[in-house]
Design an enzyme around this catalytic site. Structure first.
Site, mmCIF file in Angstrom:
data_model
loop_
_atom_site.group_PDB
_atom_site.id
_atom_site.type_symbol
_atom_site.label_atom_id
_atom_site.label_comp_id
_atom_site.label_asym_id
_atom_site.label_seq_id
_atom_site.Cartn_x
_atom_site.Cartn_y
_atom_site.Cartn_z
ATOM 1 N N ASP A 1 13.285 -12.152 39.105
ATOM 2 C CA ASP A 1 13.174 -13.306 37.952
ATOM 3 C C ASP A 1 14.523 -13.827 37.846
ATOM 4 O O ASP A 1 14.741 -14.913 37.136
ATOM 5 C CB ASP A 1 12.452 -12.785 36.598
ATOM 6 C CG ASP A 1 13.008 -11.686 36.080
ATOM 7 O OD1 ASP A 1 13.291 -10.775 36.914
ATOM 8 O OD2 ASP A 1 12.879 -11.443 35.020
ATOM 9 N N TYR B 1 9.523 -7.893 23.535
ATOM 10 C CA TYR B 1 10.329 -8.157 24.739
ATOM 11 C C TYR B 1 11.055 -6.662 24.757
ATOM 12 O O TYR B 1 10.975 -5.588 25.553
ATOM 13 C CB TYR B 1 11.315 -9.029 24.807
ATOM 14 C CG TYR B 1 12.407 -9.019 25.888
ATOM 15 C CD1 TYR B 1 12.012 -9.810 27.062
ATOM 16 C CD2 TYR B 1 13.349 -8.251 26.035
ATOM 17 C CE1 TYR B 1 12.594 -9.854 28.286
ATOM 18 C CE2 TYR B 1 14.266 -8.279 27.114
ATOM 19 C CZ TYR B 1 13.755 -9.027 28.202
ATOM 20 O OH TYR B 1 14.815 -9.141 29.483
ATOM 21 N N ASP C 1 19.101 -9.464 31.091
ATOM 22 C CA ASP C 1 17.845 -8.976 30.377
ATOM 23 C C ASP C 1 18.027 -8.561 29.110
ATOM 24 O O ASP C 1 17.001 -8.843 28.109
ATOM 25 C CB ASP C 1 17.333 -7.616 31.047
ATOM 26 C CG ASP C 1 16.316 -8.244 32.373
ATOM 27 O OD1 ASP C 1 16.059 -9.434 32.556
ATOM 28 O OD2 ASP C 1 16.014 -7.441 33.044
ATOM 29 N N HIS D 1 18.267 -3.760 32.974
ATOM 30 C CA HIS D 1 16.902 -3.151 32.899
ATOM 31 C C HIS D 1 16.755 -2.323 34.366
ATOM 32 O O HIS D 1 15.877 -1.393 34.295
ATOM 33 C CB HIS D 1 16.235 -4.040 32.777
ATOM 34 C CG HIS D 1 14.558 -4.154 33.186
ATOM 35 N ND1 HIS D 1 13.888 -4.742 33.843
ATOM 36 C CD2 HIS D 1 13.862 -3.109 32.666
ATOM 37 C CE1 HIS D 1 12.603 -4.617 34.201
ATOM 38 N NE2 HIS D 1 12.445 -3.392 33.543
ATOM 39 N N HIS E 1 22.005 -9.042 37.757
ATOM 40 C CA HIS E 1 20.621 -8.471 37.880
ATOM 41 C C HIS E 1 19.856 -8.822 39.118
ATOM 42 O O HIS E 1 19.762 -10.051 39.220
ATOM 43 C CB HIS E 1 19.904 -8.534 36.670
ATOM 44 C CG HIS E 1 18.762 -7.681 36.486
ATOM 45 N ND1 HIS E 1 18.546 -6.551 37.033
ATOM 46 C CD2 HIS E 1 17.432 -7.867 35.880
ATOM 47 C CE1 HIS E 1 17.227 -6.172 36.973
ATOM 48 N NE2 HIS E 1 16.625 -6.757 36.117
ATOM 49 N N HIS F 1 16.735 -14.548 29.592
ATOM 50 C CA HIS F 1 15.556 -15.199 28.965
ATOM 51 C C HIS F 1 15.081 -15.669 27.636
ATOM 52 O O HIS F 1 16.037 -15.108 26.695
ATOM 53 C CB HIS F 1 14.463 -13.911 29.013
ATOM 54 C CG HIS F 1 14.038 -13.329 30.189
ATOM 55 N ND1 HIS F 1 13.092 -13.669 31.204
ATOM 56 C CD2 HIS F 1 14.424 -12.080 30.964
ATOM 57 C CE1 HIS F 1 13.227 -12.989 32.250
ATOM 58 N NE2 HIS F 1 13.734 -11.788 32.140
ATOM 59 N N HIS G 1 4.273 -9.104 35.080
ATOM 60 C CA HIS G 1 4.239 -7.832 35.665
ATOM 61 C C HIS G 1 3.234 -6.800 34.532
ATOM 62 O O HIS G 1 3.696 -5.704 34.172
ATOM 63 C CB HIS G 1 4.993 -7.030 36.256
ATOM 64 C CG HIS G 1 6.351 -6.831 35.626
ATOM 65 N ND1 HIS G 1 6.593 -6.362 34.438
ATOM 66 C CD2 HIS G 1 7.696 -7.134 35.979
ATOM 67 C CE1 HIS G 1 7.823 -6.415 33.976
ATOM 68 N NE2 HIS G 1 8.523 -6.716 34.876
ATOM 69 N N GLU H 1 16.567 -7.990 39.618
ATOM 70 C CA GLU H 1 15.246 -8.235 39.658
ATOM 71 C C GLU H 1 14.912 -9.726 39.990
ATOM 72 O O GLU H 1 15.749 -10.511 39.539
ATOM 73 C CB GLU H 1 14.546 -7.893 38.462
ATOM 74 C CG GLU H 1 13.161 -7.816 38.315
ATOM 75 C CD GLU H 1 12.372 -7.220 37.261
ATOM 76 O OE1 GLU H 1 13.161 -6.759 36.122
ATOM 77 O OE2 GLU H 1 11.123 -6.962 37.137
#
Ligand code: FEO
Length: 394
Positions: A82, A191, A164, A145, A78, A224, A24, A80
């Site tokens: 991903d 990051y 995250d 996040h 989370h 991640h 993004h 989001e």
């Protein structure tokens, strides 16, 4: 997907996205990884569900360890996509009636993302779930996040599943910090700068809280990149340093140019800053990605933005960067603007407005040059560099 046993009965299931280059709007030139985790206990527990495109890969990874139908419950740290994009596929495979634990905001946000009604079990901040020989405790980490974010801590194993936080966009076959070495830190820093910087004050509070309760950590497992095993405190201390944003004697001259006039101004400002002992860098916006520039912004004490005036406005790459930087809310920096123009010359005024709106201390009205800078104009740029240098820490 190759599962890796990270502690007895606990597996990392890494979906390695070798080829992603744009996350993004953030350039991820080393790819990315979306980690899910599987805990084998009386209640077999899956934490997070990777990106939708990797859902089947995740199911194959789980199948190498256990029949997916034997998973008893899922924790979503989370919403989001991903980390939750694969949820629908995974729940379908393991049984849609299985309990799905998430924060209260997670319940709200997951319900907005998915049409089907999962068997949601919203958890309290500090709530616990016994899965047999282990107790999992939940810690809300709002805005790290998203508003729904939370950590899950496996008490007996001293493992923090941190979603995250503490992650890196990094694709590799290695799973641990001690396998990758210091190469990982620039990725962790980038990051942080591009994902977590707006929430720096919350991170400082969170780290203080973690220290206050004396949370012991053997493994720090982000969603991640690699897992922090050798020294989890290294990344935690780095987060404190990055969050504090103490300005260095460092200045970034960020600009774009049409016919090299604004570029000549940028070079004069950089030269002057260098003469004053400032670590100064020219960063042309069509030569450097916005996400790499933001990583440099993290510890800079000054940001000087240059744009030619194009059709009464800013050069498009300059607008793009100012919008991106404003959202990330960097702190503790002085700023100024410069630019060339032909007839109307609004760019410097527009940059100043954007810098002030983003919370920067603009220390000079800026330098505007008509068409091509002559020696006198370049001297004005050098004077701006000197003024910036005086405003920086020694
Ligand atoms: Fe990696 Fe906020 O998602």
């Amino acid at each position: 997907m190759k599962p890796v046993e990270i502690a007895k009965g606990i597996y990392c299931l890494p979906a390695i996205d070798w080829n992603i280059r744009d996350f993004h709007g953030y350039s991820v030139y080393k790819g990315s990884t979306y980690n899910a985790y599987l805990i084998l206990d009386e209640k077999v527990t899956l934490i997070d569900a990777v990106k939708k495109e990797f859902a089947d890969d995740l199911i194959k990874g789980i199948s190498q360890i256990i029949d997916p139908k034997k998973i008893d419950c899922v924790i979503s740290n989370h919403t989001e996509m991903d980390h939750s994009g694969g949820l629908s596929r995974v729940m379908h495979r393991i049984g849609e009636d299985k309990p799905l634990y998430c924060s209260k905001m997670g319940h709200k946000n997951l319900s907005k993302h998915f049409q089907q009604k999962f068997n949601y079990h919203p958890v309290e901040n500090g709530g616990e779930l016994n899965i047999g020989n282990r107790t999992l405790s939940f810690m809300e980490t709002r805005m790290l996040h998203w508003p729904d974010s939370m950590f899950t801590y496996a008490k007996e194993d001293r493992i923090l599943f941190a979603s995250d936080a503490f992650g890196q966009h990094y694709a590799s076959l290695e799973r641990f910090d001690d396998e990758v070495g210091d190469e990982i830190m620039p990725h962790a820093r980038k990051y942080f700068a591009n994902i977590l910087l707006p929430y720096a004050p919350l991170i400082l509070k969170l780290v203080a809280k973690v220290k206050e309760i004396g949370l012991a950590l053997d493994l720090l497992c982000p969603d991640h990149g690699i897992i922090w095993r050798k020294d989890p405190s290294k990344i935690i201390n780095a987060y404190v340093e990055w969050s504090e944003q103490k300005p260095k004697r460092k200045a970034l001259v960020i600009y774009d140019t049409m016919w090299h006039s604004t570029e000549a101004m940028a070079e004069a400002i950089v030269e002057s800053l260098g003469d004053e002992g400032v670590d100064a860098k020219p960063l042309k916006l069509r030569a450097s990605h916005r996400s790499d520039i933001i990583t440099e912004v993290l510890d800079a004490g000054a940001i000087i933005i240059g744009s030619p005036t194009l059709n009464n406005g800013l050069f498009p790459t300059v607008s793009d960067f100012l919008t991106y930087m404003k959202g990330l809310k960097p702190q503790n920096k002085v700023a100024a603007a410069f630019g060339s123009y032909g007839w109307s010359g609004e760019a410097v005024k527009l940059i100043n407005q954007e810098l002030e709106a983003a919370g920067f201390k603009v220390i000079d009205p800026g330098v505007r040059i008509n068409y091509v800078p002559d020696e006198e104009s370049l001297e004005a740029c050098r004077e701006l560099g000197k003024k910036i240098a005086q405003a920086l820490p020694a």
